[in-house]
Design a protein around this motif. Structure first.
Motif, PDB file in Angstrom:
ATOM      1  N   ARG A  96      15.660  25.666  37.138  1.00 31.53           N
ATOM      2  CA  ARG A  96      14.614  24.657  37.100  1.00 31.53           C
ATOM      3  C   ARG A  96      15.054  23.490  37.971  1.00 31.53           C
ATOM      4  O   ARG A  96      16.243  23.345  38.289  1.00 31.53           O
ATOM      5  CB  ARG A  96      14.353  24.166  35.671  1.00 31.53           C
ATOM      6  N   VAL A  97      14.097  22.656  38.351  1.00 33.68           N
ATOM      7  CA  VAL A  97      14.378  21.457  39.145  1.00 33.68           C
ATOM      8  C   VAL A  97      14.025  20.246  38.294  1.00 33.68           C
ATOM      9  O   VAL A  97      12.955  20.205  37.667  1.00 33.68           O
ATOM     10  CB  VAL A  97      13.569  21.452  40.454  1.00 33.68           C
ATOM     11  N   VAL A  98      14.907  19.256  38.277  1.00 29.99           N
ATOM     12  CA  VAL A  98      14.678  18.073  37.444  1.00 29.99           C
ATOM     13  C   VAL A  98      14.929  16.801  38.245  1.00 29.99           C
ATOM     14  O   VAL A  98      15.680  16.797  39.231  1.00 29.99           O
ATOM     15  CB  VAL A  98      15.580  18.071  36.185  1.00 29.99           C
ATOM     16  N   THR A  99      14.297  15.753  37.803  1.00 33.46           N
ATOM     17  CA  THR A  99      14.578  14.408  38.314  1.00 33.46           C
ATOM     18  C   THR A  99      14.883  13.521  37.120  1.00 33.46           C
ATOM     19  O   THR A  99      14.215  13.607  36.082  1.00 33.46           O
ATOM     20  CB  THR A  99      13.380  13.822  39.090  1.00 33.46           C
ATOM     21  N   ALA A 100      15.884  12.681  37.251  1.00 33.58           N
ATOM     22  CA  ALA A 100      16.253  11.775  36.165  1.00 33.58           C
ATOM     23  C   ALA A 100      15.266  10.611  36.090  1.00 33.58           C
ATOM     24  O   ALA A 100      14.551  10.315  37.057  1.00 33.58           O
ATOM     25  CB  ALA A 100      17.671  11.252  36.378  1.00 33.58           C
ATOM     26  N   ALA A 101      15.216   9.972  34.949  1.00 35.60           N
ATOM     27  CA  ALA A 101      14.340   8.812  34.770  1.00 35.60           C
ATOM     28  C   ALA A 101      14.744   7.691  35.716  1.00 35.60           C
ATOM     29  O   ALA A 101      15.930   7.424  35.922  1.00 35.60           O
ATOM     30  CB  ALA A 101      14.388   8.336  33.324  1.00 35.60           C
ATOM     31  N   GLN A 102      13.760   7.051  36.304  1.00 41.75           N
ATOM     32  CA  GLN A 102      13.944   5.910  37.189  1.00 41.75           C
ATOM     33  C   GLN A 102      13.246   4.699  36.567  1.00 41.75           C
ATOM     34  O   GLN A 102      12.465   4.838  35.620  1.00 41.75           O
ATOM     35  CB  GLN A 102      13.342   6.210  38.573  1.00 41.75           C
ATOM     36  N   PRO A 103      13.516   3.492  37.082  1.00 41.61           N
ATOM     37  CA  PRO A 103      12.838   2.323  36.503  1.00 41.61           C
ATOM     38  C   PRO A 103      11.315   2.427  36.488  1.00 41.61           C
ATOM     39  O   PRO A 103      10.662   1.934  35.573  1.00 41.61           O
ATOM     40  CB  PRO A 103      13.316   1.177  37.408  1.00 41.61           C
ATOM     41  N   THR A 104      10.734   3.093  37.500  1.00 40.22           N
ATOM     42  CA  THR A 104       9.277   3.181  37.566  1.00 40.22           C
ATOM     43  C   THR A 104       8.760   4.612  37.425  1.00 40.22           C
ATOM     44  O   THR A 104       7.590   4.876  37.682  1.00 40.22           O
ATOM     45  CB  THR A 104       8.751   2.589  38.884  1.00 40.22           C
ATOM     46  N   LEU A 105       9.620   5.542  37.004  1.00 37.30           N
ATOM     47  CA  LEU A 105       9.189   6.915  36.766  1.00 37.30           C
ATOM     48  C   LEU A 105       9.979   7.506  35.606  1.00 37.30           C
ATOM     49  O   LEU A 105      11.181   7.257  35.485  1.00 37.30           O
ATOM     50  CB  LEU A 105       9.397   7.798  37.997  1.00 37.30           C
TER      51      LEU A 105
ATOM     52  N   TRP B 280      21.717  24.051  30.162  1.00 34.75           N
ATOM     53  CA  TRP B 280      21.420  23.927  31.577  1.00 34.75           C
ATOM     54  C   TRP B 280      22.607  23.279  32.283  1.00 34.75           C
ATOM     55  O   TRP B 280      23.164  22.291  31.794  1.00 34.75           O
ATOM     56  CB  TRP B 280      20.175  23.071  31.797  1.00 34.75           C
ATOM     57  N   HIS B 281      22.977  23.819  33.434  1.00 35.26           N
ATOM     58  CA  HIS B 281      24.090  23.286  34.224  1.00 35.26           C
ATOM     59  C   HIS B 281      23.613  23.022  35.649  1.00 35.26           C
ATOM     60  O   HIS B 281      22.906  23.857  36.235  1.00 35.26           O
ATOM     61  CB  HIS B 281      25.264  24.261  34.234  1.00 35.26           C
ATOM     62  N   SER B 282      24.007  21.875  36.185  1.00 36.16           N
ATOM     63  CA  SER B 282      23.593  21.499  37.543  1.00 36.16           C
ATOM     64  C   SER B 282      24.335  22.340  38.568  1.00 36.16           C
ATOM     65  O   SER B 282      25.561  22.495  38.492  1.00 36.16           O
ATOM     66  CB  SER B 282      23.861  20.015  37.785  1.00 36.16           C
ATOM     67  N   VAL B 283      23.605  22.886  39.542  1.00 37.75           N
ATOM     68  CA  VAL B 283      24.228  23.729  40.566  1.00 37.75           C
ATOM     69  C   VAL B 283      23.959  23.226  41.972  1.00 37.75           C
ATOM     70  O   VAL B 283      24.602  23.669  42.928  1.00 37.75           O
ATOM     71  CB  VAL B 283      23.741  25.190  40.439  1.00 37.75           C
ATOM     72  N   ALA B 284      23.011  22.295  42.137  1.00 37.62           N
ATOM     73  CA  ALA B 284      22.727  21.745  43.468  1.00 37.62           C
ATOM     74  C   ALA B 284      22.060  20.388  43.303  1.00 37.62           C
ATOM     75  O   ALA B 284      21.260  20.182  42.384  1.00 37.62           O
ATOM     76  CB  ALA B 284      21.841  22.680  44.271  1.00 37.62           C
ATOM     77  N   ARG B 285      22.409  19.484  44.202  1.00 36.69           N
ATOM     78  CA  ARG B 285      21.851  18.133  44.166  1.00 36.69           C
ATOM     79  C   ARG B 285      21.406  17.732  45.561  1.00 36.69           C
ATOM     80  O   ARG B 285      21.980  18.175  46.563  1.00 36.69           O
ATOM     81  CB  ARG B 285      22.885  17.112  43.652  1.00 36.69           C
ATOM     82  N   GLY B 286      20.410  16.884  45.624  1.00 38.79           N
ATOM     83  CA  GLY B 286      19.940  16.386  46.908  1.00 38.79           C
ATOM     84  C   GLY B 286      18.970  15.244  46.722  1.00 38.79           C
ATOM     85  O   GLY B 286      18.752  14.765  45.594  1.00 38.79           O
ATOM     86  N   LEU B 287      18.385  14.801  47.827  1.00 38.37           N
ATOM     87  CA  LEU B 287      17.418  13.707  47.817  1.00 38.37           C
ATOM     88  C   LEU B 287      16.117  14.179  48.453  1.00 38.37           C
ATOM     89  O   LEU B 287      16.131  15.009  49.382  1.00 38.37           O
ATOM     90  CB  LEU B 287      17.953  12.491  48.583  1.00 38.37           C
ATOM     91  N   THR B 288      15.029  13.655  47.971  1.00 43.86           N
ATOM     92  CA  THR B 288      13.750  13.990  48.582  1.00 43.86           C
ATOM     93  C   THR B 288      13.648  13.357  49.965  1.00 43.86           C
ATOM     94  O   THR B 288      14.216  12.301  50.235  1.00 43.86           O
ATOM     95  CB  THR B 288      12.574  13.505  47.724  1.00 43.86           C
TER      96      THR B 288
ATOM     97  N   VAL C 222      17.245  14.678  43.251  1.00 39.47           N
ATOM     98  CA  VAL C 222      16.696  15.920  42.709  1.00 39.47           C
ATOM     99  C   VAL C 222      17.859  16.843  42.366  1.00 39.47           C
ATOM    100  O   VAL C 222      18.830  16.939  43.133  1.00 39.47           O
ATOM    101  CB  VAL C 222      15.759  16.605  43.716  1.00 39.47           C
ATOM    102  N   VAL C 223      17.780  17.530  41.232  1.00 39.61           N
ATOM    103  CA  VAL C 223      18.859  18.402  40.785  1.00 39.61           C
ATOM    104  C   VAL C 223      18.294  19.773  40.440  1.00 39.61           C
ATOM    105  O   VAL C 223      17.282  19.876  39.737  1.00 39.61           O
ATOM    106  CB  VAL C 223      19.584  17.815  39.547  1.00 39.61           C
ATOM    107  N   VAL C 224      18.959  20.837  40.934  1.00 40.48           N
ATOM    108  CA  VAL C 224      18.631  22.193  40.516  1.00 40.48           C
ATOM    109  C   VAL C 224      19.601  22.584  39.412  1.00 40.48           C
ATOM    110  O   VAL C 224      20.819  22.425  39.549  1.00 40.48           O
ATOM    111  CB  VAL C 224      18.733  23.193  41.684  1.00 40.48           C
TER     112      VAL C 224
END
Length: 231
Positions: free
Chosen positions: A211-220, A183-191, A173-175
């Motif tokens: 904003r909060v974003v998640t990158a594309a995954q194989p199944t999402l 948009w510039h990433s300022v924080a990263r973490g995992l759910t 997850v990226v803020v």
């Protein structure tokens, strides 16, 4: 005159005896014999179209199946809907249905992950089996997001928190903060378990959008939250 044999199975040659009817209603003494040989099965084709390339988690897509035989619509035949997780999980039977009188059927699916779908026709004595090309319906995750505070003193932090649905553990997850024209990433973490996240954010003097974003995954597919404001 025409006569039809609904019991002809096209598995072996069949010989028919035909008597001629005279004008007085009597039949000819000797019948004519007509042999009908088996005919080779005709090629078929299955085409599947999706109503949407991507749907939000919990939303449905409609798959439209068209079955043809020798280029013409083949009606009222049973087919199987196959599904498997993208990108290459094995396809398994999800459900069975029958195409309509126009050779078309529509089914609704609600994938929980990005999924491949295909439709298979088993064929019969008159028609060859066929399998459609797969179509993929991507699933866009739902991201909830909030800030623990909407106003903070300089050099302090607030916390961005929320949940990604479906609830996947260890999803990156990226803020991001809007700065200038990008948009510039300022924080990263995992759910964590259940798809929850908490990430610290800070900002200089002024009003800032996050904003909060998640990158594309194989199944999402990639996901994006609503905008957050911090000052």
């Amino acid at each position: 005159r025409e006569a039809r044999d609904s019991g002809f199975t096209n598995t072996a040659s069949t010989t028919y005896a035909v008597w001629a009817a005279e004008s007085d209603g009597t039949l000819s003494e000797e019948p004519a014999q007509i042999t009908v040989a088996t005919a080779p099965a005709v090629a078929t084709a299955v085409v599947v179209r999706r109503s949407a390339a991507a749907v939000g988690f919990g939303r449905s897509a409609v798959l439209t199946t068209t079955l043809t035989r020798g280029g013409a619509r083949l009606d009222r035949e049973p087919v199987e809907l196959l599904s498997g997780l993208a990108p290459n999980s094995a396809l398994r039977v999800l459900r069975r249905f029958t195409v309509g009188a126009d050779g078309v059927a529509r089914v609704s699916v609600v994938p929980s992950r990005t999924t491949r779908y295909a439709v298979r026709f088993a064929g019969n004595a008159f028609s060859r089996p066929s399998l459609s090309a797969p179509v993929i319906v991507a699933v866009v995750p739902q991201l909830t997001a909030a800030l623990t505070r909407t106003a903070i003193p300089v050099r302090t932090q607030a916390v961005a928190l929320g949940r990604v649905t479906p609830g996947i553990t260890a999803l990156p997850v990226v803020v991001q903060r809007w700065t200038g024209s990008a948009w510039h990433s300022v924080a990263r973490g995992l759910t964590t378990a259940g798809g929850y996240y908490r990430l610290p954010v800070g900002a200089a003097v002024g009003i800032h959008r996050f904003r909060v974003v998640t990158a594309a995954q194989p199944t999402l597919a990639a996901g994006t939250s609503r905008l957050l404001s911090l000052r």
